[in-house]
Design a protein around this motif. Structure first.
Motif, mmCIF file in Angstrom:
data_model
loop_
_atom_site.group_PDB
_atom_site.id
_atom_site.type_symbol
_atom_site.label_atom_id
_atom_site.label_comp_id
_atom_site.label_asym_id
_atom_site.label_seq_id
_atom_site.Cartn_x
_atom_site.Cartn_y
_atom_site.Cartn_z
ATOM 1 N N GLN A 105 0.847 -1.187 0.000
ATOM 2 C CA GLN A 105 0.000 0.000 0.000
ATOM 3 C C GLN A 105 0.885 1.240 0.000
ATOM 4 O OE1 GLN A 105 -2.896 -0.033 3.134
ATOM 5 N NE2 GLN A 105 -3.827 -1.965 2.477
ATOM 6 N N VAL A 106 0.352 2.309 -0.586
ATOM 7 C CA VAL A 106 1.118 3.555 -0.664
ATOM 8 C C VAL A 106 1.301 4.118 0.742
ATOM 9 C CG1 VAL A 106 1.140 5.929 -1.510
ATOM 10 C CG2 VAL A 106 0.316 4.067 -2.991
ATOM 11 N N GLU A 107 2.564 4.368 1.096
ATOM 12 C CA GLU A 107 2.885 4.904 2.416
ATOM 13 C C GLU A 107 3.213 6.394 2.364
ATOM 14 O OE1 GLU A 107 3.364 3.506 5.710
ATOM 15 O OE2 GLU A 107 2.008 1.997 4.891
ATOM 16 N N ARG A 108 3.841 6.812 1.264
ATOM 17 C CA ARG A 108 4.290 8.213 1.202
ATOM 18 C C ARG A 108 4.432 8.639 -0.251
ATOM 19 N NH1 ARG A 108 8.917 11.105 4.899
ATOM 20 N NH2 ARG A 108 8.994 13.080 3.771
ATOM 21 N N VAL A 109 4.127 9.907 -0.515
ATOM 22 C CA VAL A 109 4.291 10.492 -1.842
ATOM 23 C C VAL A 109 5.148 11.748 -1.709
ATOM 24 C CG1 VAL A 109 3.146 11.471 -3.863
ATOM 25 C CG2 VAL A 109 2.041 9.622 -2.578
ATOM 26 N N ASP A 110 6.260 11.783 -2.426
ATOM 27 C CA ASP A 110 7.134 12.963 -2.443
ATOM 28 C C ASP A 110 6.988 13.649 -3.795
ATOM 29 O OD1 ASP A 110 8.876 12.773 0.126
ATOM 30 O OD2 ASP A 110 8.969 10.748 -0.719
ATOM 31 N N GLU A 154 1.263 16.422 -4.554
ATOM 32 C CA GLU A 154 1.121 14.986 -4.348
ATOM 33 C C GLU A 154 -0.007 14.426 -5.228
ATOM 34 O OE1 GLU A 154 0.654 13.783 -0.336
ATOM 35 O OE2 GLU A 154 2.528 14.707 0.370
ATOM 36 N N ASN A 155 -1.107 15.168 -5.314
ATOM 37 C CA ASN A 155 -2.227 14.710 -6.133
ATOM 38 C C ASN A 155 -1.860 14.630 -7.609
ATOM 39 O OD1 ASN A 155 -3.839 14.427 -3.913
ATOM 40 N ND2 ASN A 155 -5.008 16.298 -4.235
ATOM 41 N N ASP A 156 -1.017 15.577 -8.071
ATOM 42 C CA ASP A 156 -0.561 15.517 -9.459
ATOM 43 C C ASP A 156 0.229 14.242 -9.716
ATOM 44 O OD1 ASP A 156 -1.695 17.985 -9.975
ATOM 45 O OD2 ASP A 156 0.148 19.088 -9.526
ATOM 46 N N VAL A 157 1.149 13.961 -8.808
ATOM 47 C CA VAL A 157 1.992 12.764 -8.953
ATOM 48 C C VAL A 157 1.129 11.503 -8.951
ATOM 49 C CG1 VAL A 157 3.826 11.400 -7.890
ATOM 50 C CG2 VAL A 157 3.986 13.904 -7.908
ATOM 51 N N LEU A 158 0.194 11.430 -8.003
ATOM 52 C CA LEU A 158 -0.663 10.254 -7.898
ATOM 53 C C LEU A 158 -1.567 10.096 -9.119
ATOM 54 C CD1 LEU A 158 -1.710 10.342 -4.129
ATOM 55 C CD2 LEU A 158 -0.467 8.505 -5.274
ATOM 56 N N THR A 159 -2.136 11.199 -9.581
ATOM 57 C CA THR A 159 -3.054 11.138 -10.724
ATOM 58 C C THR A 159 -2.354 10.624 -11.969
ATOM 59 O OG1 THR A 159 -4.395 12.949 -9.843
ATOM 60 C CG2 THR A 159 -4.594 12.483 -12.186
ATOM 61 N N LEU A 160 -1.184 11.177 -12.272
ATOM 62 C CA LEU A 160 -0.451 10.755 -13.455
ATOM 63 C C LEU A 160 0.047 9.315 -13.322
ATOM 64 C CD1 LEU A 160 1.533 14.059 -14.119
ATOM 65 C CD2 LEU A 160 -0.309 13.104 -15.533
ATOM 66 N N ARG A 209 -8.473 8.570 -2.466
ATOM 67 C CA ARG A 209 -8.363 10.011 -2.206
ATOM 68 C C ARG A 209 -9.311 10.831 -3.068
ATOM 69 N NH1 ARG A 209 -2.115 11.640 -0.932
ATOM 70 N NH2 ARG A 209 -3.086 13.686 -1.195
ATOM 71 N N GLY A 210 -10.141 10.129 -3.842
ATOM 72 C CA GLY A 210 -11.149 10.817 -4.654
ATOM 73 C C GLY A 210 -10.603 11.504 -5.879
ATOM 74 N N LEU A 211 -9.435 11.083 -6.364
ATOM 75 C CA LEU A 211 -8.834 11.728 -7.530
ATOM 76 C C LEU A 211 -9.477 11.217 -8.818
ATOM 77 C CD1 LEU A 211 -5.054 11.568 -6.504
ATOM 78 C CD2 LEU A 211 -6.698 13.430 -6.148
ATOM 79 N N GLN A 212 -9.631 12.097 -9.780
ATOM 80 C CA GLN A 212 -10.149 11.735 -11.091
ATOM 81 C C GLN A 212 -8.975 11.321 -11.975
ATOM 82 O OE1 GLN A 212 -13.394 11.569 -11.944
ATOM 83 N NE2 GLN A 212 -13.857 12.088 -9.797
ATOM 84 N N VAL A 213 -8.920 10.036 -12.296
ATOM 85 C CA VAL A 213 -7.789 9.505 -13.050
ATOM 86 C C VAL A 213 -8.106 9.548 -14.537
ATOM 87 C CG1 VAL A 213 -6.296 7.505 -13.425
ATOM 88 C CG2 VAL A 213 -7.188 7.998 -11.123
ATOM 89 N N PRO A 214 -7.309 10.274 -15.338
ATOM 90 C CA PRO A 214 -7.575 10.362 -16.783
ATOM 91 C C PRO A 214 -7.255 9.044 -17.490
ATOM 92 C CG PRO A 214 -5.531 11.472 -16.246
ATOM 93 C CD PRO A 214 -6.151 11.090 -14.937
ATOM 94 N N THR A 215 -7.722 8.918 -18.683
ATOM 95 C CA THR A 215 -7.484 7.711 -19.483
ATOM 96 C C THR A 215 -6.143 7.821 -20.200
ATOM 97 O OG1 THR A 215 -9.853 7.407 -19.823
ATOM 98 C CG2 THR A 215 -8.368 6.257 -21.339
ATOM 99 N N ALA A 216 -5.363 6.748 -20.130
ATOM 100 C CA ALA A 216 -4.047 6.725 -20.777
ATOM 101 C C ALA A 216 -4.108 5.899 -22.040
ATOM 102 C CB ALA A 216 -3.011 6.152 -19.822
ATOM 103 N N ILE A 268 9.058 13.883 -11.498
ATOM 104 C CA ILE A 268 8.146 14.804 -10.809
ATOM 105 C C ILE A 268 7.806 14.342 -9.393
ATOM 106 C CG2 ILE A 268 7.113 15.459 -13.010
ATOM 107 C CD1 ILE A 268 4.634 13.794 -12.107
ATOM 108 N N GLY A 269 8.202 13.127 -9.024
ATOM 109 C CA GLY A 269 7.902 12.662 -7.675
ATOM 110 C C GLY A 269 8.293 11.218 -7.454
ATOM 111 N N VAL A 270 8.243 10.829 -6.198
ATOM 112 C CA VAL A 270 8.555 9.453 -5.789
ATOM 113 C C VAL A 270 7.385 8.927 -4.957
ATOM 114 C CG1 VAL A 270 10.066 7.982 -4.400
ATOM 115 C CG2 VAL A 270 11.056 9.795 -5.816
ATOM 116 N N ILE A 271 6.928 7.725 -5.281
ATOM 117 C CA ILE A 271 5.873 7.069 -4.505
ATOM 118 C C ILE A 271 6.501 5.885 -3.783
ATOM 119 C CG2 ILE A 271 3.665 5.852 -4.586
ATOM 120 C CD1 ILE A 271 2.994 7.398 -7.114
ATOM 121 N N ALA A 272 6.347 5.847 -2.461
ATOM 122 C CA ALA A 272 6.906 4.770 -1.645
ATOM 123 C C ALA A 272 5.773 3.879 -1.143
ATOM 124 C CB ALA A 272 7.689 5.333 -0.474
#
Length: 544
Positions: free
Chosen positions: A351-356, A363-369, A392-399, A469-473
């Protein structure tokens, strides 16, 4: 684990052994016969209490005799043929004696008690067989091999030989143990090592039978005989441990022969002596049969397995799975508790513990992308990122243009930009326009990822157009209230808890620190864990 041995069994062949099926059918039949005997007994008792004709409740009690007593009678006669006298025959003789003196209710009750005890023990035997079968199911029954001409052929996994080349397609379980000679993929080794995150394997790396291949196609050279694989050794250890009986049960089985012979000799003496002294037949027979009924070992039969089964069922309702009667009996004497990590101290899924997030991104930008790029991935890391973003209720775009590279990560196009989610150092690093120096730009993401991984987490770097743009741990989540539970166990046992895991040392120490365990032993295979338990037992035989 205290009773685990080192005997090796050819586990894959056991899957095709019809003895498993026969045993299961016999166990089911034994339970049904016991239920039928109990039903006839209750019907007979009801008929007797309401004043039904004598022939009716006698017929019902006799039906109880037949349904509950035929199998013990058969076993007793077989034992008698081998010149041994066991408790089965003694119980049947006692029940028949009760009927002979008109006490058919007492005889039927003996039959019900004995049949119920046997059925309960059959249930435990079936549970043990089921657990072994579930281990066998970890390894596939068949394998696809390449012959000398490069033609594929499907064979039984048990027939694999060292030197065979096995084809493993994406998503399949690996059928044999050996080294990869072609291809690369992420391998889910959680069933063997407990690692929650799949491990990247390529040419030259060893793989275990029963582990799950990821998205890559592999060719594996078999280097280990099917009877010597890790899965086979696990099955052998479980069979050995499950067959071990509780000490009280062994003691009762030991004295059973002497007890049965003593009762038979005493019954004969109680009948014969009064007859020699001039007593009439009926009173002498009545005394002898009364003694045999009273001395019948129903209490002995119910003194071992049924109480242990009841305790195991109670433990199961509280979330504790006890694998054998030995374990249940020895719990009160435990001096050291050793824990596995994945799925025991932890939930078993990352599970995601931290977003840098780096400059210019949240953080939401990093998670969304990252979630958009991972939407098409079946990897546990991708699933965890997508689930966390949605939570977190983020709207995830289609890739679009999704690509997955084993051991590296994923790449997809999101809103016209190429987004990658990859392991540290998995691809060249581009220079953001605002960087002051090349060294600063190239090391910031890697440094952050290294810091997270040094804390026992798994880190991935999110890039847009090659720019980090970020690191997800991510980490395997520790179960709630576990630290308090371990402290209480240490207080009760008087010894520190131990962590035995197949996961890497960093992840193991990170979890151990959070739950308060100091003694950590990581990177262990199942047989290594068994050896660690033997070391913990020491020469003084501590209970582990």
């Amino acid at each position: 684990m205290a009773s685990i041995g080192t005997t090796t069994a050819a586990a894959p062949t056991a899957r095709r052994n019809p003895g498993f099926t026969r045993t299961r059918l016999l166990d089911v039949a034994e339970v049904r016969w016991a239920l039928a005997a109990t039903a006839f007994f209750l019907l007979g008792l009801t008929a007797q209490l309401v004043g039904a004709p004598v022939w009716l409740f006698w017929a019902l009690y006799l039906a109880c005799y037949v349904t509950g007593g035929w199998e013990p009678a058969l076993e007793g006669l077989r034992a008698l043929r081998e010149k041994t006298l066991d408790v089965d025959l003694l119980m049947i003789v006692a029940a028949l004696g009760a009927a002979a003196i008109g006490q058919i209710f007492d005889g039927a009750l003996l039959i019900v008690i004995f049949a119920t005890s046997g059925a309960l023990e059959a249930v435990l035997t079936r549970r043990t067989a089921d657990s072994i079968r579930s281990l066998l199911d970890l390894a596939p029954e068949t394998a696809v091999i390449l012959d000398a001409a490069g033609v594929e052929a499907r064979v039984d996994a048990a027939d694999l030989r060292c030197g065979d080349i096995v084809v493993v397609r994406p998503g399949e379980r690996i059928s044999g143990e050996g080294a990869i000679v072609d291809g690369s993929s992420d391998i889910d080794q959680s069933s063997i090592t407990g690692e929650a995150i799949p491990v990247f394997k390529s040419v030259g790396n060893d793989v275990f039978a029963g582990t799950i291949n990821g998205t890559g196609a592999l060719r594996v050279r078999i280097d280990v005989d099917p009877s010597e694989t890790v899965i086979a050794r696990i099955v052998a250890m479980v069979e050995h441990a499950s067959a071990t009986k509780a000490k009280k049960q062994l003691f009762i089985e030991k004295v059973e022969q002497y007890y049965s012979k003593t009762v038979v000799v005493s019954t004969a003496a109680i009948f014969a002596i009064p007859m020699l002294l001039g007593s009439e037949l009926q009173p002498a027979l009545l005394r002898a049969m009364t003694f045999m009924i009273v001395a019948s070992p129903c209490a002995v039969v119910l003194a071992t397995m049924p109480p242990l089964l009841a305790a195991m069922a109670t433990a199961g309702r509280h979330g504790v799975l006890v694998k054998s009667a030995v374990v249940m009996e020895q719990l009160r004497t435990i001096e050291v508790v050793a824990f596995d990590k994945t799925g025991t101290l932890t939930e078993g899924t990352p599970q995601v513990e931290r977003v840098d997030a780096f400059t210019g991104f949240s953080e939401n930008d990093v998670l969304t992308l990252a979630a958009a790029a991972e939407m098409g991935s079946e990897h546990p890391i991708g699933t965890a990122i997508v689930d966390y973003s949605r939570s977190r209720g983020l709207q995830v775009p289609t890739a679009t243009a999704f690509e997955s590279t084993p051991g590296v990560g994923v790449r997809a196009t999101v809103d016209g930009d190429v987004v990658t989610v990859s392991k540290p150092e998995a691809e060249p690093k581009a220079l953001p326009s605002e960087c002051l120096s090349r060294a600063e730009c190239e090391t910031s993401a890697e440094r952050t990822a290294a810091e997270r991984e040094s804390g026992g987490m798994t880190a991935v770097i999110v890039r847009v157009g090659g720019e980090a743009i970020g690191v997800i741990a991510l980490a395997d989540t520790v179960r709630s209230n576990l630290a308090a539970t371990i402290r209480e166990l240490e207080r009760v046992t008087g010894s520190s808890a131990v962590l035995l895991t197949g996961d890497n040392p960093r992840a193991a120490h990170a979890v151990a620190e959070r739950v308060g365990i100091v003694d950590v032993r990581a990177g262990l295979l199942p047989e290594d864990k068994a050896e660690a338990v033997r070391e913990l037992q020491g020469d003084d035989g501590r209970r582990v």
